[in-house]
Design a protein around this motif. Structure first.
Motif, PDB file in Angstrom:
ATOM      1  N   LEU A 299       0.833  -1.198   0.000  1.00 41.72           N
ATOM      2  CA  LEU A 299       0.000   0.000   0.000  1.00 41.72           C
ATOM      3  C   LEU A 299       0.872   1.255   0.000  1.00 41.72           C
ATOM      4  CD1 LEU A 299      -2.774  -0.928   2.590  1.00 41.72           C
ATOM      5  CD2 LEU A 299      -3.074  -0.678   0.124  1.00 41.72           C
ATOM      6  N   ASP A 300       0.442   2.278  -0.754  1.00 41.48           N
ATOM      7  CA  ASP A 300       1.199   3.533  -0.737  1.00 41.48           C
ATOM      8  C   ASP A 300       0.782   4.388   0.451  1.00 41.48           C
ATOM      9  OD1 ASP A 300      -1.238   4.656  -1.369  1.00 41.48           O
ATOM     10  OD2 ASP A 300      -0.678   5.249  -3.404  1.00 41.48           O
ATOM     11  N   TYR A 301       1.297   5.635   0.519  1.00 43.27           N
ATOM     12  CA  TYR A 301       1.055   6.483   1.690  1.00 43.27           C
ATOM     13  C   TYR A 301      -0.412   6.876   1.836  1.00 43.27           C
ATOM     14  CZ  TYR A 301       0.638  10.599  -1.291  1.00 43.27           C
ATOM     15  OH  TYR A 301       0.220  11.501  -2.224  1.00 43.27           O
ATOM     16  N   THR A 302      -1.186   6.867   0.733  1.00 45.66           N
ATOM     17  CA  THR A 302      -2.600   7.242   0.828  1.00 45.66           C
ATOM     18  C   THR A 302      -3.428   6.128   1.455  1.00 45.66           C
ATOM     19  OG1 THR A 302      -3.206   6.385  -1.370  1.00 45.66           O
ATOM     20  CG2 THR A 302      -2.359   8.652  -1.260  1.00 45.66           C
ATOM     21  N   GLY A 303      -2.964   4.908   1.306  1.00 45.72           N
ATOM     22  CA  GLY A 303      -3.696   3.764   1.850  1.00 45.72           C
ATOM     23  C   GLY A 303      -4.784   3.260   0.936  1.00 45.72           C
ATOM     24  N   ASN A 304      -5.056   3.973  -0.196  1.00 48.17           N
ATOM     25  CA  ASN A 304      -6.098   3.497  -1.111  1.00 48.17           C
ATOM     26  C   ASN A 304      -5.549   3.176  -2.496  1.00 48.17           C
ATOM     27  OD1 ASN A 304      -5.706   6.016  -2.281  1.00 48.17           O
ATOM     28  ND2 ASN A 304      -7.501   6.916  -1.286  1.00 48.17           N
ATOM     29  N   ASP A 305      -4.249   2.962  -2.582  1.00 45.74           N
ATOM     30  CA  ASP A 305      -3.607   2.536  -3.829  1.00 45.74           C
ATOM     31  C   ASP A 305      -2.337   1.776  -3.453  1.00 45.74           C
ATOM     32  OD1 ASP A 305      -3.173   2.149  -6.491  1.00 45.74           O
ATOM     33  OD2 ASP A 305      -2.986   4.269  -7.012  1.00 45.74           O
ATOM     34  N   TRP A 306      -1.612   1.292  -4.438  1.00 44.23           N
ATOM     35  CA  TRP A 306      -0.416   0.502  -4.145  1.00 44.23           C
ATOM     36  C   TRP A 306       0.750   0.975  -5.003  1.00 44.23           C
ATOM     37  CZ3 TRP A 306       1.449  -2.002  -8.446  1.00 44.23           C
ATOM     38  CH2 TRP A 306       0.534  -2.246  -9.498  1.00 44.23           C
ATOM     39  N   GLU A 307       1.949   0.562  -4.580  1.00 42.97           N
ATOM     40  CA  GLU A 307       3.162   0.838  -5.327  1.00 42.97           C
ATOM     41  C   GLU A 307       4.078  -0.370  -5.205  1.00 42.97           C
ATOM     42  OE1 GLU A 307       4.664   4.385  -3.583  1.00 42.97           O
ATOM     43  OE2 GLU A 307       5.355   3.421  -1.738  1.00 42.97           O
TER      44      GLU A 307
END
Length: 219
Positions: free
Chosen positions: A196-204
């Motif tokens: 999960l990325d820093y937003t928590g609603n997408d990934w990296e």
């Protein structure tokens, strides 16, 4: 008085130089010498016209102001300048006079708003309250409610969501690991070698992998 420049002399206070001599400064009535002593200004309440000081005529409901430019008087609160006088501002019911020289010269009391030159009462809808904003509807919704078509509608977060406290948008946000899709929160599906990325609603992708066509690949 001696001077270190020019011809080594200057005129006494109250005199001005005239060729090789000093002549007295003619100070008119209602005037005074400037600190330098070689000019004069009019006293407060008078204005210079040629070589004399003429009294400033202050209209009824007006007062003197110290101004280098423009008018030397202003109207009292609740009055507006009209040619050479001060005319009373017509204040509607549930309003009060302002000190501004622009606009209507009055504002509506809290709980009222200007409509066609009058002050109309603001009636908040159920689950709403009066706001301090001078624009918009004049009311806000209680917490957990949002404005919709002039009413305050309860915010009902879907599963995996929480109240965001924002007065904009849906009023709710998805938990970490979920993203908003229509009116629901869908789980973020992580491909291999992703997080999960820093937003928590997408990934990296985890280094050294790079995102490509919905997957994490090595370049």
């Amino acid at each position: 008085m001696n001077s270190v420049y020019g011809n080594k002399w200057s005129c006494d206070r109250g005199f001005r130089r005239n060729r090789n001599g000093c002549v007295p400064i003619a100070v008119p009535a209602n005037a005074y010498l400037t600190p330098a002593g070689d000019q004069w200004n009019c006293e407060r309440g008078f204005r210079r016209i040629k070589e004399s000081c003429v009294e400033i005529e202050v209209p009824e409901n007006g007062y003197l102001v110290d101004s280098t430019y423009g008018d030397s008087w202003k109207c009292d609160r609740g009055y507006r300048a009209d040619r050479n006088g001060c005319t009373a501002v017509v204040i509607p019911e549930h309003a009060f006079a302002t000190n501004t020289t622009y606009g209507s010269g009055w504002e509506c009391e809290r709980g009222f708003r200007e409509v066609d030159g009058a002050c109309s009462q603001i009636v908040p809808p159920e689950n709403g309250f009066l706001s301090d904003s001078t624009s918009g509807s004049g009311w806000d919704c209680n917490r957990n409610f949002r404005p919709v078509d002039g009413a305050c509608v309860k915010i009902v977060p879907p599963e995996h969501a929480y109240l965001s406290g924002s007065v904009y948008g849906s009023g709710w946000a998805c938990d970490r690991g979920y993203r908003a899709e229509n009116e629901t929160c869908a789980a973020v599906v992580l491909p291999d070698n992703a997080h999960l990325d820093y937003t928590g609603n997408d990934w990296e992708c985890t280094s050294p992998y790079r995102r490509q066509n919905g997957a994490c690949v090595l370049e």
